[in-house]
Design an enzyme around this catalytic site. Structure first.
Site, mmCIF file in Angstrom:
data_model
loop_
_atom_site.group_PDB
_atom_site.id
_atom_site.type_symbol
_atom_site.label_atom_id
_atom_site.label_comp_id
_atom_site.label_asym_id
_atom_site.label_seq_id
_atom_site.Cartn_x
_atom_site.Cartn_y
_atom_site.Cartn_z
ATOM 1 N N TYR A 38 0.843 -1.192 0.000
ATOM 2 C CA TYR A 38 0.000 0.000 0.000
ATOM 3 C C TYR A 38 0.881 1.246 0.000
ATOM 4 O O TYR A 38 1.315 1.730 1.043
ATOM 5 C CB TYR A 38 -0.932 0.004 1.211
ATOM 6 C CG TYR A 38 -1.765 -1.236 1.380
ATOM 7 C CD1 TYR A 38 -2.007 -2.104 0.320
ATOM 8 C CD2 TYR A 38 -2.314 -1.561 2.621
ATOM 9 C CE1 TYR A 38 -2.767 -3.248 0.482
ATOM 10 C CE2 TYR A 38 -3.085 -2.702 2.785
ATOM 11 C CZ TYR A 38 -3.300 -3.548 1.718
ATOM 12 O OH TYR A 38 -4.052 -4.683 1.894
ATOM 13 N N PRO A 87 -15.029 -6.443 2.207
ATOM 14 C CA PRO A 87 -16.161 -7.031 2.933
ATOM 15 C C PRO A 87 -17.524 -6.460 2.576
ATOM 16 O O PRO A 87 -18.544 -7.126 2.810
ATOM 17 C CB PRO A 87 -15.814 -6.738 4.397
ATOM 18 C CG PRO A 87 -14.990 -5.490 4.336
ATOM 19 C CD PRO A 87 -14.161 -5.658 3.097
ATOM 20 N N GLY A 138 -20.076 -4.566 -3.528
ATOM 21 C CA GLY A 138 -21.323 -4.944 -4.184
ATOM 22 C C GLY A 138 -22.580 -4.613 -3.422
ATOM 23 O O GLY A 138 -23.694 -4.810 -3.934
ATOM 24 N N THR A 153 -27.945 -4.626 -8.834
ATOM 25 C CA THR A 153 -28.201 -6.015 -9.195
ATOM 26 C C THR A 153 -29.343 -6.550 -8.326
ATOM 27 O O THR A 153 -29.628 -6.017 -7.259
ATOM 28 C CB THR A 153 -26.964 -6.894 -8.969
ATOM 29 O OG1 THR A 153 -26.691 -6.943 -7.556
ATOM 30 C CG2 THR A 153 -25.745 -6.340 -9.692
ATOM 31 N N PRO A 154 -30.004 -7.623 -8.760
ATOM 32 C CA PRO A 154 -31.057 -8.206 -7.935
ATOM 33 C C PRO A 154 -30.568 -8.646 -6.557
ATOM 34 O O PRO A 154 -31.265 -8.491 -5.560
ATOM 35 C CB PRO A 154 -31.526 -9.402 -8.771
ATOM 36 C CG PRO A 154 -31.212 -9.022 -10.180
ATOM 37 C CD PRO A 154 -29.931 -8.245 -10.105
#
Length: 287
Positions: free
Chosen positions: A57, A204, A207, A212-213
């Site tokens: 990083y 974690p 999404g 999306t469904p």
């Protein structure tokens, strides 16, 4: 003592069940860096006791940021860093390097950047395919006996690789990609559960806000509970396994505070079942 709110990492260090991943924090000497320092200090003030960083990083700049913000380190805070990925100083290309002599040098550099005499948790960022596994984790075991490392972890490993490493040294943690939508490493989680090893999922909450469904289910539950989708995703992880210690990262204090509050969010059995069904690949035993 372990509870819903803490996990005894390595069998001896109690950490809060929600940690903090520092990867996203800007490190350039600007106002953004000042905010990064404030975010890290606020995390500790909120009770976060596991801070995750790595040489990769910013090629050390993230570790230096953590040191600037948190030294002298509180006794109840565990800083985890990672080695095994290096950059060529001439070409700038990166690659895996976990040869014993290289690991020793990388650990010494991490100690210097973090300003400490011992790394609380040192994780191998990736296994080096060109170096025998026994040499890689064996070197970390030697460094632990020398007092430079307190606990050893792995990242992005399979269940078989975890088992092979445990034949050489005691493993305290595994940091693999995992969330409510992505459970490819379920066998590794099961292996960690069986051995009492901390499982630190990265990405974690990925999404949780996607169009999306599956994500819509998370949003629906968040609305029902008066919470954010990210909080629901984190609460599911905590409910899914007692060895999971998520390490969500953010650049903003408001998001940090929301993530920490996810530890107080209680999902009903019905909520958990709906979330489980989004990607129900749980295996009853390690593979």
């Amino acid at each position: 003592m372990e509870s819903r709110d803490t996990f005894l990492l390595g069998g001896d260090f109690p950490v809060a069940r929600i940690g903090f991943g520092a990867m996203q924090l800007p490190t350039a000497p600007t106002d953004a860096r000042t905010t990064s320092v404030a975010v890290l200090r606020r995390a500790v003030a909120l009770g976060v006791t596991l801070i995750d960083t790595a040489h990769l990083y910013g090629w050390g700049s993230n570790e230096e940021l953590v040191a600037e913000a948190l030294r002298p380190y509180p006794e109840d805070v565990l800083v985890a860093t990672k080695v095994g990925v290096v950059r060529d100083p001439v070409s700038g290309d990166w690659g895996y390097d976990a040869r014993p002599e290289s690991l020793r040098s990388q650990v010494d550099e991490a100690l210097r950047r973090l300003g400490t005499e011992r790394l609380g948790l040192l994780q191998l960022h990736r296994l080096d395919p060109q170096t025998p596994l026994v040499d890689q984790v064996g070197t970390l075991g030697d460094l632990r006996r020398e007092g430079k490392i307190a606990r050893i972890g792995l990242s992005e490993v399979t269940a078989d690789e975890l088992d092979a490493a445990r034949q050489v040294v005691e493993i305290a943690s595994v940091q693999n990609r995992y969330n409510v939508f992505d459970r490819a490493y379920e066998p590794v989680l099961a292996a960690c559960e069986g051995a009492g090893i901390a499982f630190l999922p990265w990405r974690p909450v990925a999404g949780a806000m996607a169009d999306t469904p599956a994500s819509a289910v998370v949003v629906e539950i968040a609305t029902e509970l008066g919470a954010s989708p990210a909080q629901v995703a984190l609460a599911w992880l905590l409910a899914h396994s007692p060895v999971i210690v998520p390490i969500p990262g953010t650049k903003q204090i408001s998001h940090l505070e929301g993530n920490v509050r996810a530890g107080d969010l209680v999902l009903t059995n019905a909520h958990v079942s709906r979330l489980d069904a989004l990607n129900d690949t749980r295996s009853p035993a390690p593979s």
